[in-house]
Design a protein around this motif. Sequence first.
Motif, short mmCIF file in Angstrom:
data_model
loop_
_atom_site.label_atom_id
_atom_site.label_comp_id
_atom_site.label_asym_id
_atom_site.label_seq_id
_atom_site.Cartn_x
_atom_site.Cartn_y
_atom_site.Cartn_z
N PHE A 1 0.85 -1.19 0.00
CA PHE A 1 0.00 0.00 0.00
C PHE A 1 0.89 1.24 0.00
N SER A 2 0.66 2.12 -0.98
CA SER A 2 1.49 3.32 -1.11
C SER A 2 0.79 4.52 -0.50
N MET A 3 1.54 5.33 0.23
CA MET A 3 1.01 6.53 0.87
C MET A 3 2.04 7.64 0.82
N THR A 4 1.59 8.88 1.04
CA THR A 4 2.51 10.00 1.08
C THR A 4 3.15 10.09 2.46
N SER A 5 4.37 10.58 2.50
CA SER A 5 5.09 10.68 3.77
C SER A 5 4.45 11.68 4.72
N GLY A 6 3.67 12.61 4.17
CA GLY A 6 3.02 13.61 5.01
C GLY A 6 2.05 13.02 6.01
N ILE A 7 1.55 11.81 5.72
CA ILE A 7 0.57 11.19 6.60
C ILE A 7 1.19 10.82 7.95
N VAL A 8 2.52 10.75 8.01
CA VAL A 8 3.20 10.44 9.26
C VAL A 8 3.20 11.65 10.20
N ILE A 9 3.18 12.85 9.61
CA ILE A 9 3.32 14.09 10.38
C ILE A 9 1.98 14.80 10.59
N SER B 1 -9.02 13.53 4.10
CA SER B 1 -8.63 12.61 3.04
C SER B 1 -9.61 12.66 1.87
N THR B 2 -10.90 12.75 2.17
CA THR B 2 -11.92 12.76 1.12
C THR B 2 -11.81 14.02 0.28
N VAL B 3 -11.73 15.18 0.93
CA VAL B 3 -11.63 16.44 0.19
C VAL B 3 -10.35 16.49 -0.63
N PHE B 4 -9.23 16.10 -0.03
CA PHE B 4 -7.94 16.15 -0.73
C PHE B 4 -7.94 15.26 -1.98
N MET B 5 -8.41 14.04 -1.84
CA MET B 5 -8.36 13.10 -2.96
C MET B 5 -9.31 13.50 -4.08
N PHE B 6 -10.52 13.94 -3.75
CA PHE B 6 -11.48 14.26 -4.80
C PHE B 6 -11.15 15.60 -5.47
N VAL B 7 -10.73 16.59 -4.70
CA VAL B 7 -10.35 17.87 -5.30
C VAL B 7 -9.08 17.72 -6.12
N GLY B 8 -8.13 16.94 -5.61
CA GLY B 8 -6.84 16.82 -6.28
C GLY B 8 -6.81 15.83 -7.43
N PHE B 9 -7.67 14.80 -7.40
CA PHE B 9 -7.49 13.72 -8.37
C PHE B 9 -8.76 13.28 -9.08
N THR C 1 -7.55 4.66 -1.92
CA THR C 1 -6.51 5.47 -1.28
C THR C 1 -7.04 6.13 -0.01
N ILE C 2 -8.27 6.64 -0.07
CA ILE C 2 -8.88 7.24 1.12
C ILE C 2 -8.98 6.22 2.25
N GLY C 3 -9.44 5.03 1.91
CA GLY C 3 -9.59 3.99 2.91
C GLY C 3 -8.26 3.57 3.52
N THR C 4 -7.25 3.42 2.67
CA THR C 4 -5.93 3.00 3.15
C THR C 4 -5.33 4.04 4.09
N GLU C 5 -5.38 5.31 3.67
CA GLU C 5 -4.81 6.37 4.49
C GLU C 5 -5.60 6.56 5.78
N TYR C 6 -6.92 6.35 5.70
CA TYR C 6 -7.73 6.59 6.89
C TYR C 6 -7.45 5.57 7.98
N VAL C 7 -7.14 4.34 7.59
CA VAL C 7 -6.80 3.33 8.59
C VAL C 7 -5.61 3.79 9.42
N LEU C 8 -4.59 4.33 8.73
CA LEU C 8 -3.41 4.82 9.43
C LEU C 8 -3.73 6.05 10.27
N LYS C 9 -4.55 6.95 9.71
CA LYS C 9 -4.91 8.17 10.43
C LYS C 9 -5.73 7.86 11.68
N PHE C 10 -6.64 6.89 11.57
CA PHE C 10 -7.45 6.52 12.73
C PHE C 10 -6.57 5.89 13.81
#
Length: 223
Positions: free
Chosen positions: A41-49, A162-170, A182-191
């Motif tokens: 699963f690929s994610m941006t490094s920003g999700i860590v911070i 995550s929802t706003v970023f992905m839909f506005v950006g992509f 992607t939203i689901g994958t990132e949200y698991v980590l964010k939660f």
Amino acid sequence: MDPIQTKVDVPSKLIFLAMVFITCLIAANLVASKLFSIDGFSMTSGIVIYPLTFLILDSITECWGKPVARKIILIGLLANILFVLLLQLAIHLPAAPFWKGQEAYATVLGAMPRVVLASLCGYAISQTLDVTIFVGLKKRTQGRMLWLRSLLSTAISQLADSTVFMFVGFAGVLPVTAILTTIGTEYVLKFSYAVIGVPLIYLIVRWIRGSKKIRVEPLTDLD
């Protein structure tokens, strides 16, 4: 000196937390261009911070109230915009003839305008939503259950981000299924961050109020 000027004593702890908030915000956007993978699963490094900003903002909201938190959000938005503009200025400065790093420099630091817009929209909506939910739950719980208020407000606002970023950006660039995945994958980590961060917000609030648990009054003079 103006005799009608009112002196406002801004707590040093608030200034420090605002500095950490803005630093994490800018750092998250700066490192977001690097992708990393965990178990395919690929994610941006920003999700860590970036999730740290919600914990800090909840701590500020808990101790100094909604008006101060909203000002921090606005300052963070303006700081982010200024940072992007300064980066663009640096990127477009003519490179020295002997310097061969211009292309890599622009690739790493020069985010696409649409992605920048998506990031700013996600930030403004999610952070405002976080504060609104946190304050609303604080009234309902009569100031109790800090862990629940922090967890719910962060969990909901992170999903919105995550929802706003992905839909506005992509939207229109990536298939809807890819965006939702992607939203689901990132949200698991964010939660997971929201759950892990519960003890941290208690530590920050305790540090703000001091070992004697002194009540910190909202800075109404800053409105």
